[in-house]
Every structure is written in structure tokens, then in C-alpha cells.
Design an enzyme around this catalytic site. Sequence first.
Site, PDB file in Angstrom:
ATOM      1  N   GLU B  14      14.971 -19.224  21.731  1.00 15.13           N
ATOM      2  CA  GLU B  14      16.006 -20.154  21.045  1.00 15.13           C
ATOM      3  C   GLU B  14      16.239 -19.911  19.444  1.00 15.13           C
ATOM      4  O   GLU B  14      15.013 -20.091  18.918  1.00 15.13           O
ATOM      5  CB  GLU B  14      15.480 -21.837  21.515  1.00 15.13           C
ATOM      6  CG  GLU B  14      16.637 -22.661  21.270  1.00 15.13           C
ATOM      7  CD  GLU B  14      17.305 -22.755  19.666  1.00 15.13           C
ATOM      8  OE1 GLU B  14      18.724 -22.809  19.596  1.00 15.13           O
ATOM      9  OE2 GLU B  14      16.499 -22.487  18.839  1.00 15.13           O
ATOM     10  N   CYS B  61      17.645 -29.340  19.108  1.00 14.67           N
ATOM     11  CA  CYS B  61      17.198 -28.206  20.171  1.00 14.67           C
ATOM     12  C   CYS B  61      17.864 -28.483  21.627  1.00 14.67           C
ATOM     13  O   CYS B  61      17.255 -29.509  22.134  1.00 14.67           O
ATOM     14  CB  CYS B  61      15.833 -27.809  20.197  1.00 14.67           C
ATOM     15  SG  CYS B  61      15.624 -26.616  21.399  1.00 14.67           S
ATOM     16  N   CYS B  64      14.508 -27.820  24.028  1.00 17.10           N
ATOM     17  CA  CYS B  64      13.436 -28.832  24.102  1.00 17.10           C
ATOM     18  C   CYS B  64      14.387 -30.102  24.108  1.00 17.10           C
ATOM     19  O   CYS B  64      14.219 -30.963  23.139  1.00 17.10           O
ATOM     20  CB  CYS B  64      12.779 -28.788  22.850  1.00 17.10           C
ATOM     21  SG  CYS B  64      12.345 -27.111  22.317  1.00 17.10           S
ATOM     22  N   HIS B  68      12.593 -34.242  21.232  1.00 12.34           N
ATOM     23  CA  HIS B  68      13.088 -34.917  19.883  1.00 12.34           C
ATOM     24  C   HIS B  68      13.514 -36.414  19.964  1.00 12.34           C
ATOM     25  O   HIS B  68      13.371 -37.172  19.378  1.00 12.34           O
ATOM     26  CB  HIS B  68      14.044 -34.127  19.029  1.00 12.34           C
ATOM     27  CG  HIS B  68      13.490 -32.933  18.751  1.00 12.34           C
ATOM     28  ND1 HIS B  68      12.477 -32.790  17.525  1.00 12.34           N
ATOM     29  CD2 HIS B  68      13.623 -31.540  18.941  1.00 12.34           C
ATOM     30  CE1 HIS B  68      12.460 -31.613  17.318  1.00 12.34           C
ATOM     31  NE2 HIS B  68      12.924 -30.671  18.232  1.00 12.34           N
ATOM     32  N   ARG B 478       6.469 -26.860  23.704  1.00 15.60           N
ATOM     33  CA  ARG B 478       6.027 -26.116  22.885  1.00 15.60           C
ATOM     34  C   ARG B 478       4.736 -26.691  22.177  1.00 15.60           C
ATOM     35  O   ARG B 478       4.310 -25.778  21.183  1.00 15.60           O
ATOM     36  CB  ARG B 478       7.031 -25.480  22.106  1.00 15.60           C
ATOM     37  CG  ARG B 478       7.931 -24.572  22.999  1.00 15.60           C
ATOM     38  CD  ARG B 478       9.372 -24.502  22.375  1.00 15.60           C
ATOM     39  NE  ARG B 478      10.344 -23.793  23.294  1.00 15.60           N
ATOM     40  CZ  ARG B 478      10.825 -24.350  24.388  1.00 15.60           C
ATOM     41  NH1 ARG B 478      10.418 -25.712  24.654  1.00 15.60           N
ATOM     42  NH2 ARG B 478      11.314 -23.628  25.274  1.00 15.60           N
ATOM     43  N   SER B 501       7.325 -25.358  16.962  1.00 14.81           N
ATOM     44  CA  SER B 501       7.512 -24.152  16.271  1.00 14.81           C
ATOM     45  C   SER B 501       7.259 -23.772  14.879  1.00 14.81           C
ATOM     46  O   SER B 501       7.388 -22.597  14.338  1.00 14.81           O
ATOM     47  CB  SER B 501       8.927 -23.518  16.801  1.00 14.81           C
ATOM     48  OG  SER B 501       8.891 -23.417  18.382  1.00 14.81           O
ATOM     49  N   CYS B 545      10.964 -21.559  19.278  1.00 12.92           N
ATOM     50  CA  CYS B 545      12.288 -22.386  19.426  1.00 12.92           C
ATOM     51  C   CYS B 545      12.601 -22.689  17.720  1.00 12.92           C
ATOM     52  O   CYS B 545      11.845 -23.523  17.116  1.00 12.92           O
ATOM     53  CB  CYS B 545      11.842 -23.704  19.904  1.00 12.92           C
ATOM     54  SG  CYS B 545      13.546 -24.351  20.430  1.00 12.92           S
ATOM     55  N   CYS B 548      14.646 -25.511  16.422  1.00 12.83           N
ATOM     56  CA  CYS B 548      13.406 -26.618  16.100  1.00 12.83           C
ATOM     57  C   CYS B 548      12.820 -26.593  14.940  1.00 12.83           C
ATOM     58  O   CYS B 548      12.557 -27.591  13.986  1.00 12.83           O
ATOM     59  CB  CYS B 548      12.539 -26.789  17.120  1.00 12.83           C
ATOM     60  SG  CYS B 548      13.180 -27.531  18.730  1.00 12.83           S
TER      61      CYS B 548
END
Lengths: 365, 566
Positions: B14, B61, B64, B68, B478, B501, B545, B548
Amino acid sequence: MSHHDFGKEGNVKVNRRTFIKGCTMAAAALGLSETMVPKLVEAAASDQRPPVVWLHFQECTGCTEALLRASHPDIGRLILDIISLDYHETVMAAAGHQAEKSLHDAINKYQGKFICVVEGGIPTKDGGIYCKIGGKTAMDILAEVAPKSAAVIAIGSCASYGGIQAADPNPTGAVGVQDLVKGTPVINIPGCPPNPICFLGTVLHFLTFKRLPRTDQLGRPLFAYGRRIHDQCERRAHFDEGRFAEQFGDKGHLEGYCLYKVGCKGPGTFSNCPAVRFNDVGAWPVSVGHGCIGCTEPGFWDTMTPFYERLPGVNIPGGDGIATGASSAGKKILGVTAAAVGIHAAVGIGKRIIGGKGSTSDEQE
Amino acid sequence: MAQRIVVDPITRIEGHLRIDAEIDNGFISKAWSSGQMWRGIEVILKGRDPRDAWLFTQRICGVCTTVHALASVRCVENALGLEIPINAQYIRNMVQAIHALHDHIVHFYVLSALDWVDVVSALSADINKTVQLAESISNWPNNSANRFKAVQAKVQAIVDSGQLGPFANAYWGHPAMALPPEANLMAVSHYLEALDYQRKADQALAIISGKNPHAQNMSVGGVTAAINLDNENTLNMERLYWVKQLVEEVKGFINQVYLVDVIAIAALYKDWLPYGAGVTNYLAVPDMVLDTKAETFDLPGGTIMGGDLGTLKSFTSFNDPYFKDNVVECISRSWYDGDWTRPPYQEETVPHYTDFQDDAKYSWIKAPRFQGEPMQVGPLAQVMVGYAQGHEMTKKYVDYALSQISTIAGVQVGPGALHSTIGRHGARAIRSAMMADLALKHWQLLVDNIGKGDLEIFNKPTFPKGEIQGFGFHEAPRGALSHWIVIKDGVIKNYQCVVPSTWNAGPRDDKDKAGPYESSLVGNPIADPDQPLEVLRTIHSFDPCIACAVHMLDPDGKELIKVNAL
């Protein structure tokens, strides 16, 4: 296995019955008569798979993820049988120089023929340095690729209108494709993310008729964005009868009453969400008790917030009085909108217009 | 003499990531990780309603796509001291667990398998030998001769068409590709099946969260998914049983296909087990909450330093000061103005782009540190912390995987092998098996509680005058994610996300300590610098990612931009 039907001979063509069913559903979604189904099938199953170049800019990959979840056609069928996905950073095996080569091979070999899909906003401030791929800015890449394409499909609210990064104060000067690309047909498939059905219907329409479907003034295809959510909602009768959830978890909420008073933006939002729903399980936000947030409308991060306050200017039936733009929430909403319009105008100064090959889509109003 | 390579874009991730590496005698000697995009979402949040923050931060994201949202509602609830009903905890836990199933399946097959699996080699596989191989390691019913024959024909047809699409210009025939053709064919078959099973996980998620990606059933104070067994517009037993069935189907794929494939690849690539450890300080946060106050959990959290399980220190609640007081971010090497290291509540960041400078600033990503140290986060960190704590479920799956790898590889492979590129894949598969079990456990907890007549899902938040602050963490697919919020008079004053990330992909810090991506690449072999497949292997093992990882805030709303040296 059951879901990829390889056919009795183990050949490449997908199971024909399932495939035609997919095309029939797409035809229905597009408002086409059944007599058009054979033409759709032919277009979608031609020997040379139409090349698609998919660009990622300021985005969250949510639109790609949405496509991954589509069922008709599913992702395997789409990328292996229907189109040739020649550049897509999230799924392609190659990286670095090898990936760049794939991009250049596709746009040169199929000049004027490939579909360009853009996911994400394009930062224009400070020369566009806020998004770089292979050392080039998103603006430069769009300027190189879009004019060589047959048409651009802006997938998601970011590529359509700038999206979340364009929300006030738009720190990177983010804009949508239509703000930069002129001379090549552009169509918007907004939503955060959009229902993949709206995207796939547009692709199949283009492959069949070699032109984009008819759109509204905001560049959205009418087959998907032609009606207000409020007018298609299964809770509309509760609204008309004055039955509302006043707070999450209250009696009205447990009874599945209208969500307008807990912030639903359905009365101001155009999309087919209540009709086609998501993920093939009959679900959409209202079905889990949450209002619509207006994500298919330009600038919704500013015009539809605060999300849990009532949308101003909506007359409530049922004897509970009339909520108007004079409410405190309404002031806040309108104030932010004015600010957002100002910002958008300021961003325009830094914009460059990407010239094209001079053709326009006569389908777009 | 060292040779410099630049891989940009890193694909099958991503976001936009560039990796630079110096190669000395066939091995990487130094590496740089650089995030290439910035959006300023935390700037945008300033001055807005804290109840809306989860919908904004969720758009950090779409991969993901739930994480969040969860961290955001938790940080606002932490600031308010607001407990949420137990039904809301269970529903959030199901969202977390089911999303993890989707995410991990997609990561292994779509985003990383092609680093290890040679698609073109599958064309020369013997069908009967492929069946024998598959049956020797799994009883998955779709591992049949007809199925493998059809997949092989499909690959042949794509090659014959000359339109390779996403498989063009790739690393087929690369000297680092080591699987026999039969293993490659089996893996390609499972790649295609994975596309179906990831969709089932999404469908389960959509039933409880309205749609996916970007679930829309959260709220500060609980969830919005009303429960009413006697209504067609709410969660009822028809909806809930559909969720259960879909999760059970996905669990079958994970236990019989995904976990087994990772075990097989680890064993067949045993030469790769020594590579890619990098930073062996691990950080995981506790999650899958079991009470309304968030003091008991089904997944353990804590820290391990220097790869020594004996250094374990645990996090015990959503309020644990051991977490809150030890997280900082450093911008010495990041494209922000200044050179400081600060706790998230006090960050004040101004973009300052300089282009790529090896010895100065080179990334939009910041460098988070815990007690001054870089930390690796992700499934491996969680598995390490669980293993060190003697967490029963973790131990069960780790011991199973290691014994299977040892059997197939013909050598004894112990827990130490997990500190590696392949170990990160192994830990992710193990975590998937755990999350499938936990999704079903929390489904049952929810149904049992509903059976007692408890239908509560929401406690109304009330925002006080004056300034309050809070943090919320979440063990995302992640790794450890935390959101930090300062609220003044009911509107957001500061917002900061410290993201998995960012921990892993971050650049060097003021003491020149490299981040986990950068450290893990050092010592990796590179057979052909023009085709740096090995770089992709190690970077993909973290599941990057980058949307993120890159974020910032500016609490004073001052002039944001300074641009140097374009």
C-alpha cells in the site's frame, strides 16, 4: 474448486453461464435492455483483452481493495479474462525499473486504446512534491499517461474531486483528475470507496460501446448516481411517518427507524447504495444503524460534517417541527463549506491544465 | 566497491515507497527506506468534532481499513474516561479479528507470494507429483488433479496470449527462485483460491459493519450496529449466523491452506531462515478486549528488547503508563522542519522537503522510538510477546508450525528462526489461525450476552469545557497502532497517529540508528542487482503500508510549507 469455473476442458474461458449472468447483471445495472447482453458478452470476452493502466496517487488503496471484493466479475476473472491489467502497483509482480518498463510498454504500445484508471488525489502545491513515484510527481505522471489513453476513469472521491486530502485546509493542494485533464474523456466514480459495481458497470459500458455512459453535471454516470439515497432508503417510510432514532442504542434505533436525526446525509446524497448494497450480503451503512456520510458528493468532508449533526434544510414530517439551516449545526456546516470553496479557488492558482489530443466526450453534459 | 541500487516504486504494497541499497560482494551493506507521499490528514483534523475523527483517520488507509477507526474511537474514549458496553467490545473485536483474516490472506498470496513462487515454472509441473506433494502436507479437498490441470492450462493460456498483465516483466526464472515446479503450481492454485476466501472474510465483515472497505458501524461510545432479534433492519440471528458460517469457511482455508503453504515455503527456502532479522526489539499492544474498562484481553502485549524473551515487560490496560510515557517520534532524517524527538502529544511538525539526502533528510516517514530504541512491530512482535508470556494459543500454533517446518526441511528449526524475513510470514500465518479462533470465540460471547437480554451498544459521549487528552492503541494486522488526541472545548486541538508502518519503515534517528526495514536488509544476498527480488522479499515480509506511515500535524496552523532543492 467451486468459485473459479474453469470449464470441463480446463480451458481459459470462464464458465459461460456464470459469465453471462455477470454480464446480465451489469446490463441491468446500466439500465440496458436484455437484447444488449450478447453485445456485452462479446465485448467482455474478446480475444484481445483491453489494456488497463491503473495509477495510484494520494490515496489509501481503498478503491483497489473494493475491487478485490467484487463478485461479478470477481477480481480473478476481471484481471485474467476480461481486461489486461498492465500496470497496477498493488498487484503487479514487477517492481522498480521493471515496473516502470511495464508502464511505458503499455502506454506506447496501446496509445489511444488503453483505459487509464486513476485512484487518489493529485497534489499540486509546491510543484506537486507531496507524491512521487519513480522520482516523478503525480502531476507529471498524469500528464504523461492521461493524454495517451482512450478515456480516464477517476475511481473514488479522491480522484474525482480531490477527496480527503483536499478537505480544509487542503495542505497539499490536492485536486481531482477533471481539474487537470482536458481533452481526454474523464468520468467520475465517486464514493469512499465507491461500490465496485459502479466502476465495473462503467468499464463494461465503455468496452461495449467504445464511449462512456451518460453522466450528471458532476461527471458521475447516471446509472449509479442518478437518484438520491433518501428516495431509495428502506427506512424512508419511517421518515415520512416521523419515526426517528434520537440516539444510537435508543428504542427508535433498535426498531430500525430513520437515522436523519443522528446525522444521516441521505437527503443530500446521490448514489445507488440502498439499491445495490455492498459486498453481496445485502448490507450498507444504514443497515448497521449508521447514517450515510454523503461520500459520493464533492467536498463531503467539509460540506457533510459534523457527521453526527443533522443535515440542514431538510423538512421533517410527522409533527416534530422543521429543522432548517438556522440550527447551530447548520451554521457550522455552512461556515466550513464557505471556507472550503475559498480554499478550492486558491488551489486553482497552482494548477496546470494537462492538454490532450483534442477529443471530448460528447456523452458528458 | 559498493554498488547502489534504487527500487522505486516498491510494488505490491500500500502506498509509495522507495528503497535504496548498497551492495558489496553480493550482499546488502547499507539501506535507506523512504516514504514518497504526504497528505496532511492530521492538519485537516484540527478544529473538527472529535466524534468525526474515526471516519477521517480511517481514510488514512483502505487496506488497514478498520484499524484507524478502532484506535481513533478509543483515544477519544480514553480522553473522556468513557467505558463502552460489552456488546460494543465484542462487535469491535469481531471486526478486528475478521479484518485480520482478510488482510493476512491478501498479504501472503496477492502481495508477497510472487517473491517466492515462480508462476512460469508452474507450467512444467507434473500433475500427479503436484497432487502427491499437496496431499502430503494438507487434506484440503481442492488439491485435486483436475483442479491443478485447469490452473496449469490457465497459466499456459495467459502466457500464450502474450498479454501477461500484472505478471509482465517480473522475476520468473530468477536464480533466487528455488521451489520445484510442483510447489509453484500448487501455490498458484492457492493464489487463485485466496481471491475467493478473502472475499468471504469481507462479506462477514460487511454484515456487521455495513460495507467493506471502510466499515461504517463505529461510534465514539460504542458501535451503531443495533441488536434486535425481532427486527429485519438490525443485527439478528439470521445476520449473525451468516457471519459465523463465513468465518468458519475462512478458518478452514487458513488452517488447511495458508498456514500449510507458509510452513512449506519456510521449509523449502530453509537457506533463507538466517536472513532479515534486523531490529529484534519487539513491541505489541494487548487487544481483543474482554471487559468494558479494557483491563483484560485475549491477545497479550508488551516489549522484548534485543531478541531476549527474558526481557519481556507487559502492557496491562488501555491506560498503561509504560506505553504512554515511552513513545516518542524523531524527525532528524524526515522531511519536516527542525531536528527534535518528542512525545506525540507535543509534536509540532512543518513539512520541509529537501529531496533524497543520504546523510540528512530522506523520507516523509518519521522515526518512532520506545525508550529511545527502534522497535519492530507486527505479527512477529505479537507472536514473540505471546510466546515469551507463555500465552497458550500462541504457543500451540508456534510449536505446531516449527515442528512441521523441521519435519519437511529435515533439520531442527527452533523459535530463534522466527527472527527473520520468513519468520515474519510464519508469524502472520500463526496470527491468522489465532484470529480465526478468536473471531468465533467472540461471536459466541456476543450471542451469549445477547441471550441474557443485554442489547446495549452505546454510551453517549459528553465533551467538557477546557482541555483534555487521551491515547488509544490497537494491535492492527501490521502491528501496534496508537492515536493521540488533545481536545479543547469539544473540538480537536492536536491529533497524532503513531502507526505500525511508521515504526517499521521509519528512517534513521538523531543517533543514526536505522529503522527495522533498513536494518533487516543488511546482509541479504542479492544475486542480480538489476533484478533485486531479494529486496522485495524482505520488505514485503513486513507488509508495508505507506499511506499509514506518513502523517503529520501542526497545532498552530501556521505557514506549512518550505521547499528546498527540488
